[in-house]
Design an enzyme around this catalytic site. Structure first.
Site, PDB file in Angstrom:
ATOM      1  CG  ASP A 218      -2.173  -1.104   1.028  1.00  0.00           C
ATOM      2  OD1 ASP A 218      -2.094  -1.551   0.074  1.00  0.00           O
ATOM      3  OD2 ASP A 218      -2.694  -1.347   2.151  1.00  0.00           O
ATOM      4  CG  ASP A 220      -1.945   4.034   3.439  1.00  0.00           C
ATOM      5  OD1 ASP A 220      -1.277   2.891   3.094  1.00  0.00           O
ATOM      6  OD2 ASP A 220      -2.895   4.267   3.495  1.00  0.00           O
ATOM      7  CD1 TRP A 280     -10.354  -0.482   2.744  1.00  0.00           C
ATOM      8  CD2 TRP A 280     -11.751  -1.709   3.677  1.00  0.00           C
ATOM      9  NE1 TRP A 280      -9.687  -0.829   3.604  1.00  0.00           N
ATOM     10  CE2 TRP A 280     -10.468  -1.682   4.492  1.00  0.00           C
ATOM     11  CE3 TRP A 280     -13.077  -2.114   4.198  1.00  0.00           C
ATOM     12  CZ2 TRP A 280     -10.500  -2.231   5.769  1.00  0.00           C
ATOM     13  CZ3 TRP A 280     -12.678  -2.873   5.508  1.00  0.00           C
ATOM     14  CH2 TRP A 280     -11.595  -3.033   5.926  1.00  0.00           C
ATOM     15  CD  GLU A 283      -7.885  -6.273  -0.763  1.00  0.00           C
ATOM     16  OE1 GLU A 283      -9.069  -6.062  -0.377  1.00  0.00           O
ATOM     17  OE2 GLU A 283      -6.945  -5.350  -0.429  1.00  0.00           O
ATOM     18  CG  ASP A 284      -6.698  -7.878   3.149  1.00  0.00           C
ATOM     19  OD1 ASP A 284      -7.920  -8.007   3.095  1.00  0.00           O
ATOM     20  OD2 ASP A 284      -6.186  -7.249   4.150  1.00  0.00           O
ATOM     21  CG  MET A 310      -1.602   3.601   7.170  1.00  0.00           C
ATOM     22  SD  MET A 310      -3.290   2.742   7.602  1.00  0.00           S
ATOM     23  CE  MET A 310      -4.212   4.381   7.476  1.00  0.00           C
ATOM     24  CG  HIS A 313      -5.341   8.266   4.239  1.00  0.00           C
ATOM     25  ND1 HIS A 313      -6.539   7.408   3.669  1.00  0.00           N
ATOM     26  CD2 HIS A 313      -4.599   6.932   4.600  1.00  0.00           C
ATOM     27  CE1 HIS A 313      -6.297   6.113   3.588  1.00  0.00           C
ATOM     28  NE2 HIS A 313      -5.331   5.959   4.232  1.00  0.00           N
ATOM     29  NE  ARG A 315     -13.795   3.623   4.124  1.00  0.00           N
ATOM     30  CZ  ARG A 315     -13.003   2.567   4.661  1.00  0.00           C
ATOM     31  NH1 ARG A 315     -12.193   1.957   3.696  1.00  0.00           N
ATOM     32  NH2 ARG A 315     -12.863   2.277   6.014  1.00  0.00           N
TER      33      ARG A 315
END
Ligand code: BGC
Length: 367
Positions: A218, A220, A280, A283-284, A310, A313, A315
């Site tokens: 990712d 971030d 969101w 998938e992981d 991280m 931020h 969404r």
């Protein structure tokens, strides 16, 4: 009455003494804390300078930038005095180079990672003079043990990407990897599809170079220790194991989100990643299910080495939680053979080889 006054004044003096002792205690604590920070960071800096001079490969002290994001000044070490050609002469021809050691001698350990001061691309370019167009790097003095493509799924997160490049390039170079950075930018405003972008990154990176290992990160997430190797292992690796967002621990044992790595063989064994997780989440977990259904386990660094931060931020737009994710995760074992790298459809709209990374803008369709 007189006894009361005496008692009061005694109490008053005792209170004063207690307050003074507290103040003294706080002062001493703060003093030692500040000293310990100095020692830690100067140790990291010394370590780096020592390694750099012994390998004679880097001409700038970079660790200060890495260990202290807020003091991101470049310390020049003779760079201006050493012409580019002379640099090259110092490097032995590739056939004479030995394999890099299993543990890089350039590592410095824990790093301070902060996001309170913006960084700019020019500064990052100057601090990483050994990068080649497209965000590629190879160690000069040894043959890297592995060729790694770093794949970053992306859309409209330029500020985060700058921090990522600022922190990661020096770390990856100290890890003595032969690497390239691929930012896979989802075109348009349709719902975001992280796993599909990762699949695209895998295929596109392989068109560039014979990568053997793929790190999926990712944009971030920044590691807080350079001993967390961005490479591949005998089992698929989960790298972001203690994130500040989760109180520096795994949210659950099967968690495989954030940053992970897989060799080409491991990735192909599970038919890559699912293409139909829009929005969101999930998938992981699907990737974890794929790996475990193929009898693979997850390797991880220790909680200390695997610490990472991280960038906070809100969404992103068009990346709301996917309500279908629970149902999809429940059926991974049935769907994984038809949905994956074998069924991937996308269109590359633009490929840009930039100084610090390769940016590939793609149309991945819509749900
Ligand atoms: C989601 C994952 C996510 C994890 C941690 C899970 O519920 O399915 O995609 O990575 O939460 O936030």
């Amino acid at each position: 009455m007189a006894a009361d006054t005496v008692r009061f004044s005694l109490l008053h003096r005792t209170c004063k003494l207690v307050v003074l002792l507290c103040l003294l205690h706080i002062t001493v604590t703060v003093f030692f804390y500040v000293c310990s920070l100095d020692i830690r960071f100067s140790f990291a800096q010394n370590q780096q300078s020592k390694n750099e001079s012994s390998s004679a490969q880097a001409h700038r002290v970079r660790n200060k930038d890495v260990t202290s994001g807020t003091e991101a000044k470049v310390v020049e070490v003779k760079k201006e005095l050493v012409p580019q050609e002379q640099n090259r002469v110092q490097t032995r021809p590739p056939e004479e180079l030995e394999r890099c050691p299993e543990t890089s001698p350039l590592l410095v350990g824990p790093l301070r990672v902060e996001f309170n001061r913006p960084v700019d691309l020019d500064q990052i370019r100057k601090q990483n003079p050994d990068l080649v167009l497209g965000g590629r790097f190879k160690p000069r003095d040894c043959v890297a043990r592995t060729k790694v493509a770093i794949i970053i799924p992306f859309r409209k997160r330029e500020e985060h990407l700058k921090f990522w490049l600022f922190y990661l390039h020096p770390i990856l170079q100290r890890q003595q990897l032969d690497y390239g950075v691929y930012v896979i930018n989802q075109d348009g405003d349709q719902v975001f599809n992280r796993a599909k972008l990762l699949n695209v990154g895998y295929l596109e990176a392989l068109k560039d170079y014979e990568y053997e290992c793929f790190v999926f990160s990712d944009v971030d997430l920044i590691p807080m220790d350079d001993r967390n190797t961005y490479g591949c292992f005998s089992q698929p690796r989960h790298l972001s194991v203690s994130m500040d967002k989760f109180g520096f621990r795994l949210p659950y044992n099967q968690y495989f989100g954030g940053v992970s790595s897989m060799s080409k063989e491991q990735y192909l064994k599970i038919n890559g990643f699912p293409n139909n997780y829009w929005g969101w989440g999930g998938e992981d977990d699907d990737i974890f299910n794929r790996l475990s259904s193929k009898g693979m386990s997850i390797s991880r660094p220790s909680g200390d080495v695997g610490k990472c931060r991280m960038i906070r931020h809100d969404r992103d737009k068009q990346n709301d939680p996917n309500p279908q994710r629970f149902d999809r995760i429940a059926h991974t074992r049935e769907t994984m053979y038809k949905d994956g790298i074998s069924s991937l459809v996308y269109r590359v709209l633009k490929t840009e080889k930039l100084d610090l990374f390769t940016k590939i803008t793609v149309d991945v369709g819509k749900p």
